[in-house]
Motif scaffolding. Structure first.
Motif, PDB file in Angstrom:
ATOM      1  N   THR A  39       0.849  -1.190   0.000  1.00  0.00           N
ATOM      2  CA  THR A  39       0.000   0.000   0.000  1.00  0.00           C
ATOM      3  C   THR A  39       0.888   1.245   0.000  1.00  0.00           C
ATOM      4  N   TYR A  40       0.522   2.220  -0.811  1.00  0.00           N
ATOM      5  CA  TYR A  40       1.302   3.451  -0.927  1.00  0.00           C
ATOM      6  C   TYR A  40       0.462   4.636  -0.458  1.00  0.00           C
ATOM      7  N   MET A  41       1.151   5.645   0.053  1.00  0.00           N
ATOM      8  CA  MET A  41       0.436   6.775   0.626  1.00  0.00           C
ATOM      9  C   MET A  41       1.325   8.015   0.655  1.00  0.00           C
ATOM     10  N   TYR A  42       0.696   9.190   0.954  1.00  0.00           N
ATOM     11  CA  TYR A  42       1.381  10.464   1.160  1.00  0.00           C
ATOM     12  C   TYR A  42       1.001  10.952   2.566  1.00  0.00           C
ATOM     13  N   PRO A  43       1.728  10.503   3.589  1.00  0.00           N
ATOM     14  CA  PRO A  43       1.261  10.758   4.955  1.00  0.00           C
ATOM     15  C   PRO A  43       1.675  12.128   5.500  1.00  0.00           C
ATOM     16  N   THR A  44       0.793  12.663   6.321  1.00  0.00           N
ATOM     17  CA  THR A  44       1.076  13.845   7.139  1.00  0.00           C
ATOM     18  C   THR A  44       0.474  13.597   8.515  1.00  0.00           C
ATOM     19  N   LEU A  63      -0.533  12.151  20.710  1.00  0.00           N
ATOM     20  CA  LEU A  63      -1.718  11.870  19.910  1.00  0.00           C
ATOM     21  C   LEU A  63      -1.599  12.624  18.595  1.00  0.00           C
ATOM     22  N   TYR A  64      -1.889  11.934  17.479  1.00  0.00           N
ATOM     23  CA  TYR A  64      -1.733  12.534  16.154  1.00  0.00           C
ATOM     24  C   TYR A  64      -2.978  12.271  15.318  1.00  0.00           C
ATOM     25  N   LEU A  65      -3.230  13.195  14.395  1.00  0.00           N
ATOM     26  CA  LEU A  65      -4.283  13.056  13.391  1.00  0.00           C
ATOM     27  C   LEU A  65      -3.627  12.844  12.039  1.00  0.00           C
ATOM     28  N   TYR A  66      -4.101  11.837  11.301  1.00  0.00           N
ATOM     29  CA  TYR A  66      -3.511  11.530   9.995  1.00  0.00           C
ATOM     30  C   TYR A  66      -4.212  12.325   8.900  1.00  0.00           C
ATOM     31  N   HIS A  67      -3.403  12.811   7.944  1.00  0.00           N
ATOM     32  CA  HIS A  67      -3.934  13.476   6.753  1.00  0.00           C
ATOM     33  C   HIS A  67      -3.241  12.888   5.535  1.00  0.00           C
ATOM     34  N   GLU A  68      -4.040  12.537   4.528  1.00  0.00           N
ATOM     35  CA  GLU A  68      -3.516  11.956   3.300  1.00  0.00           C
ATOM     36  C   GLU A  68      -3.435  13.032   2.226  1.00  0.00           C
ATOM     37  N   GLY A  69      -2.258  13.172   1.636  1.00  0.00           N
ATOM     38  CA  GLY A  69      -2.074  14.150   0.575  1.00  0.00           C
ATOM     39  C   GLY A  69      -0.663  14.692   0.559  1.00  0.00           C
ATOM     40  N   TRP A  70      -0.215  15.067  -0.619  1.00  0.00           N
ATOM     41  CA  TRP A  70       1.157  15.547  -0.738  1.00  0.00           C
ATOM     42  C   TRP A  70       1.264  17.059  -0.581  1.00  0.00           C
ATOM     43  N   LYS A  71       0.145  17.753  -0.591  1.00  0.00           N
ATOM     44  CA  LYS A  71       0.174  19.201  -0.439  1.00  0.00           C
ATOM     45  C   LYS A  71       0.332  19.593   1.021  1.00  0.00           C
ATOM     46  N   LYS A  72       1.050  20.689   1.241  1.00  0.00           N
ATOM     47  CA  LYS A  72       1.242  21.195   2.589  1.00  0.00           C
ATOM     48  C   LYS A  72      -0.035  21.856   3.086  1.00  0.00           C
ATOM     49  N   ILE A  73      -0.394  21.591   4.338  1.00  0.00           N
ATOM     50  CA  ILE A  73      -1.640  22.121   4.890  1.00  0.00           C
ATOM     51  C   ILE A  73      -1.341  22.881   6.169  1.00  0.00           C
ATOM     52  N   ASP A  74      -2.298  23.725   6.543  1.00  0.00           N
ATOM     53  CA  ASP A  74      -2.226  24.448   7.808  1.00  0.00           C
ATOM     54  C   ASP A  74      -2.872  23.576   8.885  1.00  0.00           C
ATOM     55  N   SER A 102      -1.325   3.104   6.257  1.00  0.00           N
ATOM     56  CA  SER A 102      -1.867   2.273   5.177  1.00  0.00           C
ATOM     57  C   SER A 102      -3.389   2.259   5.191  1.00  0.00           C
ATOM     58  N   VAL A 103      -3.973   1.925   6.329  1.00  0.00           N
ATOM     59  CA  VAL A 103      -5.430   1.831   6.392  1.00  0.00           C
ATOM     60  C   VAL A 103      -6.060   3.213   6.304  1.00  0.00           C
ATOM     61  N   ALA A 104      -5.394   4.239   6.823  1.00  0.00           N
ATOM     62  CA  ALA A 104      -5.944   5.597   6.734  1.00  0.00           C
ATOM     63  C   ALA A 104      -5.922   6.093   5.294  1.00  0.00           C
ATOM     64  N   ALA A 105      -4.855   5.811   4.565  1.00  0.00           N
ATOM     65  CA  ALA A 105      -4.780   6.241   3.166  1.00  0.00           C
ATOM     66  C   ALA A 105      -5.841   5.546   2.318  1.00  0.00           C
ATOM     67  N   GLU A 106      -6.019   4.253   2.520  1.00  0.00           N
ATOM     68  CA  GLU A 106      -7.040   3.528   1.756  1.00  0.00           C
ATOM     69  C   GLU A 106      -8.444   3.969   2.132  1.00  0.00           C
TER      70      GLU A 106
END
Length: 1107
Positions: A39-44, A63-74, A102-106
């Motif tokens: 599985t491939y992803m762009y994790p933040t 504690l962390y929140l996952y965000h999928e995407g290659w763009k930088k976010i605020d 993996s599971v978050a990206a999917e």
């Protein structure tokens, strides 16, 4: 001769141990091919700041929140828009919060792509035991679109080893409870911020968090549910991946095993609240569901038996499923691969998204709806306990699953959708099949009629149909009460029943490769199977198989890669039974079964031994397919010719293995497979059905095959070590206890104390004492099962495996004794050699610093404190060991005790070796024998320190026992205690490693249970180190015998044996600690009686004998 036989028995046991160990390690260290896609992803990872007073308490973790995407976010802006469904991922032993990626990206891709297209295969659902008839499920269907996304959170537990220490596990539970509250508070805060800014709330505020835990993280999720500070209804859904629920995977630390027992006990009470109205302080789990997913037989770290929910979660609130039987997965995977295996994480993501109600945007509040979603999305339509060729499966005739006839009323199956039509919705020409086997080699747009009464006569009352055509779009099946004249693919006659939805999906192997355009390819592997029993076809005359027409491409149809084969056959002809002796012999000489052409399409193979215990290699070789000549040159004909031709005509075989513990295992393209199941047979908790394995083979009846079976000893050894390691550990303690029993008994009988190895040799003597020592714990365990109304395990396999584990424990003990004794003897000889040479050098050379050093050391050792310490070294040992074990870590206390044992053993062995050398010189001068007693006058010229040691080791000046033999007996006795306490220290080794990892994160005292048991072990080592102390263990007579220490050791060995049988080796600490505390109480009683002028030892005869 008897001594030679004893040594031969030990040598045989050692050889068996080494053989199994080497084969097992070779099997376990081989690389595994699991078939998973990466599985491939762009994790933040967005950090969630701590809030309130919990900030200080939770500073160690994060504690962390996952965000999928290659763009930088605020980060702040992203948190402000938080409005999805919260899911908290909890990593396992040594895991990282980044494993959520993996599971978050999917999940993010699945939300954007929408639900997968329906395949129109038969879907599984809840069983009647799980609440199929619940009113909440009336008309319930999976959502056709996703209402809300999943917000994946993850806790950072610093990669700590929670599987090794119960205290770490409890601290993780504390933080997960805080993280759940922090997540819910964050949603409320984000909602309030959006309201202040005038933004409309996009969805309802979530009231609960879905927990997903990997390995020990899944157990932490369950432990958090019973935490007293957890908010009510904060968690209602728990999904665990490769999580041990029944007991720890490494059940060595007492507090860890006790914590598991506590959590499981509270869960049982929590589910009893709704029926018994228990006290209010018990956590109410009536609306909580738990689904446990296992990695299957390739998961070496956590065995499937530990991942089941039996006895913890009732069927109405959860279920267990193996990845090998999961819909669209069908794979076994390693412990860590379950986190990134794309086939599994995609299915898990789709399942969690289907939990969200399309009306409210939050998970279904009804427990049965959530459980039904898991069942529909994860389970395959293949019945678990299939007996396809022997008897109808009761699960098949459930309402809503298949049709059935009662009182003339027919319940209809769901038909194909009306919008899915074929070309002109018509069929070219009907075909009437006259043989019991029907074959489809291409999509020809024809309907085939099969007369059930004619083709199903002569006992051929079962029908099986396999195909790679998609249901509805490729093939449709109907049952007709009489011959119809309609050419439509969807007959209008209501008496005609469409059974296409009974097609069950099975995993198909790789598609055949076409060598050149337009050429014939190999037969495609089947992807669907249908089974009809006589009860299914009752009241119908004809069965029709309609094949869709193939669309024309460029004026020419593509090459045929489609297939379908159906057959009426006799169920009894498809049964094969493979006995245990035949399978065992197949390890040395493979067993062949010939299948002639026109054999049953479904073969039900019944193995009398569980394939989880004895994996078996299965090979299918095509020997013929009804074609006499291939047209190839003579040089290319032969077996290769037959193999190629048969692959062009016959579909690849499929093997489906079923196990009562792990469920279904599917092996597509089973031309050559090692069929194994992830089961735990022959355990005390195993059921009667776990002793066997059923394998269903779907084989093309057009070809004849040579079916070859061969037991894989390498795989069997690896499985044995994985399954029964806990039992071997418990048996090892029993072996050492039984050896100590022999030593104490010899002392009481005024006989020489045997060595540990000699005692083990004696205990292996047949029939006595091997039979009572090896079999009495088994009988007691079975008796306890009867008293507790527990089902008995398969007796033959249970007794056989338990005895093998006991023999392996003897083998491991013999190897450990040989190696460690060699080291002790080497150290003693080296010490004596160096000391003797030093004394010679000292007389020849004068060292200026020696007088000063001797004067200084004499002054130091003359101090009062040092005199007390030298006079009572055991007191110092006990104080140091108890301090370390109580305030730092139990392993350090036991290591201190081991050091004292080792020093004593070394000193005794050095004295024995040095005295043998002295007597050897005396023999040359005086010609005296080793066997004659040594008096004080005969050693007049010996060094004073040696003479003092001799006097202190004899009961009287006229003792007939030689000093050398006394020292050897002291070594034997103390060495037996050393081996016992060495294993006790090794039991705490994993916990000690975890403690070292946290050494810079703040200190906390050990758990009270661990410290208490450690103190008991230390007292046993200190007080029982002198063999004369066994005289204190004298209790009133019970029945016919006075209870003494040898009988106490016997009971301790039996208890340790039974603890191993129960897969709870950590319980061996209980008898060791009990003996220690009992010895302490008796010692205190002796001292009190001594102060009162009494003496118990006065009634004991002195231990004095000749050697």
């Amino acid at each position: 001769m008897q001594g030679l036989r004893a040594k031969f028995r030990v040598a045989a046991v050692v050889a068996l141990t080494l053989w199994i160990a080497l084969l097992g390690l070779y099997s376990l260290l081989k690389p595994i091919s699991n078939g998973c896609v990466m599985t491939y992803m762009y994790p933040t990872y967005i950090p969630i700041s701590a809030a309130g007073d919990a900030a200080a308490a939770s500073g160690k973790y994060g504690l962390y929140l996952y965000h999928e995407g290659w763009k930088k976010i605020d980060f702040d802006e992203h948190l402000k828009q938080l409005s999805g469904v919260p899911v908290l991922f909890i990593p396992g032993n040594g895991g990282s919060f980044k494993q959520v990626r993996s599971v978050a990206a999917e999940s993010d891709r699945a939300y954007q792509g929408g639900p997968p297209e329906s395949t129109f295969h038969h879907e599984a659902g809840l069983t009647s035991e799980e609440g199929r008839a619940d009113t909440h499920l009336a008309g319930f269907e999976l959502p056709t679109q996703y209402k809300n996304r999943l917000d994946w959170f993850a806790v950072d537990l610093e990669g700590e080893h929670s599987a090794m220490d119960g205290q770490i596990l409890e601290e993780h539970t504390e933080y997960v409870v805080y993280a759940i509250h922090r997540i819910l508070d964050q949603y409320k805060h984000s909602h309030d911020v959006r309201e202040k800014e005038g933004a409309a709330a996009s969805s309802s505020l979530p009231k609960s968090v879905i927990l997903v835990g990997h390995s020990m993280g899944g157990f932490v999720a369950r432990a958090a549910m019973i935490h007293p500070r957890l908010r009510k209804a904060a968690v209602e859904t728990i999904l665990t991946l490769s999580t041990p629920h029944q007991s720890p995977p490494v059940a060595l630390q007492p507090s860890l095993g006790h914590y598991f027992e506590h959590v499981n006990r509270e869960w049982r009470k929590g589910y009893e609240v709704q029926s018994t109205h228990a006290a209010s302080y018990v956590t109410d789990l009536s609306n909580v569901i738990v689904v446990s997913i296992s990695g299957g037989y390739n998961d070496y770290q956590v065995r499937t038996k530990l991942e089941t929910l039996d006895g913890i979660v009732p069927p109405t609130h959860g279920f267990f499923i193996s990845s090998t039987s999961m819909r669209n997965v069908w794979l076994s995977m390693e412990h860590q691969a379950i986190l990134w295996c794309n086939q599994l994480v995609v299915q898990v993501s789709q399942t969690l998204l289907n939990l969200v109600d399309t009306k409210t945007g939050v998970p279904f509040p009804e427990r049965q709806k959530r459980l039904s979603v898991f069942a529909k999305m994860l389970r395959s339509g293949i019945p678990d306990a299939f007996q396809w060729t022997s008897q109808p499966d009761s699960n098949i005739h459930e309402v809503g699953a298949f049709f059935f006839c009662l009182g003339g009323q027919v319940a209809r199956l769901p038909g194909c959708p009306n919008n899915l039509i074929w070309k002109d919705d018509g069929l070219e020409r009907d075909l009437y099949i006259k043989t019991s086997t029907v074959t489809v080699l291409a999509m020809d747009g024809r309907r085939r009629w099969l007369d059930i009464h004619k083709l199903g006569s002569n006992g051929k009352s079962h029908f099986v149909f396999v195909t790679n055509l998609a249901p509805c779009s490729g093939a449709r099946l109907h049952l007709w009460p009489e011959k119809g004249k309609s050419n439509s693919v969807s007959p209008s006659d209501k008496r005609v029943i469409e059974i296409t939805s009974k097609l069950v999906q099975i995993p198909s192997g790789p598609a055949p490769v076409q060598m050149e355009p337009g050429s014939q390819t190999e037969q495609a592997p089947p992807s669907s199977v249908l089974r009809l029993t006589p009860e299914d076809m009752q009241g119908f005359r004809f069965l029709t198989i309609s094949i869709a027409p193939r669309p024309i491409v460029s004026g020419r149809p593509p090459p045929g890669a489609s297939m379908a084969v159906g057959q009426f056959f006799d169920a009894k002809d498809g049964e094969r039974v493979l006995s245990t002796p035949a399978l065992l012999l197949s390890a040395y000489s493979s067993k062949d079964v010939l299948l002639e052409e026109d054999h049953p399409i479904a073969l039900n193979l019944s193995f009398d031994i569980n394939l989880g215990l004895l994996p078996t290699s299965l090979s299918l070789k095509a020997t013929g397919c009804g074609i006499q000549r291939s047209g190839l040159p003579d040089g290319e004909a032969g077996d290769m010719d037959n193999s190629k031709l048969c692959k062009l005509r016959c579909f690849p075989p499929v093997a489906l293995a079923w196990d009562s513990t792990s469920g279904l295992h599917v092996f597509p393209n089973a031309y050559s497979e090692t069929v194994t199941v992830d089961s735990s047979p022959a355990l005390l908790s195993s059921s009667q059905g776990s002793g066997k394995t059923s394998v269903l083979l779907l084989v093309d009846p057009h070809c004849s095959y040579e079916l070859t079976f061969a037991a894989s000893l390498t795989a069997a050894a690896g499985k044995f070590l994985l399954l029964y390691s806990s039992q071997i550990v418990g048996s090892f303690f029993a072996v050492i206890f039984f050896a100590l029993m022999q030593q104490v008994r010899a002392w009481d009988l005024d006989l020489p104390i045997p060595s540990v190895l000699t005692a083990m040799e004696s205990n292996l003597k047949m029939p006595l004492p091997f039979a009572p020592l090896g079999f009495s714990p088994l009988l007691l365990s079975l008796f306890v099962c009867v008293l507790n109304s527990q089902p008995l395990p398969p007796l033959v396999s249970f007794i056989a495996v338990s005895i093998i584990c006991y023999l392996l424990a003897n083998g491991v003990g013999a190897i450990l004794v040989w190696v460690s004794q060699f080291l002790f003897y080497a150290a003693a000889l080296t010490h004596v050699f160096i000391k003797s040479r030093w004394q010679q050098w000292e007389t020849k050379f004068c060292f200026a610093y020696l007088p000063w050093f001797i004067t200084l050391s004499s002054g130091f050792f003359s101090l009062k404190a040092m005199r007390v310490i030298r006079g009572s070294p055991s007191v110092l040992t006990a104080l140091m060991a108890v301090t370390f074990g109580s305030f730092i870590h139990p392993a350090l206390g036991l290591l201190t005790l081991l050091l004292a044992h080792a020093i004593c053993c070394h000193n005794a062995l050095c004295s024995h070796t040095r005295k043998k050398e002295f007597l050897g010189h005396e023999d040359k001068d005086k010609e005296i024998s080793w066997q004659q007693p040594l008096s004080k006058h005969e050693v007049a010229g010996v060094n004073q320190s040696v003479l003092l040691e001799e006097n202190s080791s004899s009961d009287s000046p006229n003792s007939s026992k030689s000093f050398s033999d006394t020292q050897l007996e002291i070594f034997h006795h103390r060495y037996g205690l050393l081996i016992l306490h060495l294993m006790a220290a090794l039991m705490f080794a994993p916990s000690f490693v975890a403690w070292l990892q946290r050494i810079g994160m703040g200190h906390s005292f050990p758990w009270f249970l661990d410290s208490t048991l450690c103190i008991g072990v230390i007292l046993h080592g200190v007080l029982c180190s002198n063999p004369e102390f066994s005289s204190l263990f004298s209790f009133p007579r019970m029945i016919w015998k006075e209870l003494r220490l040898d009988f106490v050791y016997l009971l301790a060995g039996i208890y340790s044996y039974m603890a191993g049988l129960g897969s709870a080796p950590y319980k061996v600490f209980y008898p060791i600690a009990s003996i220690g505390f009992l010895a302490f109480a008796l010692k205190m009683s002796q001292l009190r009686n001594k102060d009162n002028g009494e003496s118990r030892l006065g009634r004991r005869k002195k231990h004095s004998h000749r050697h």
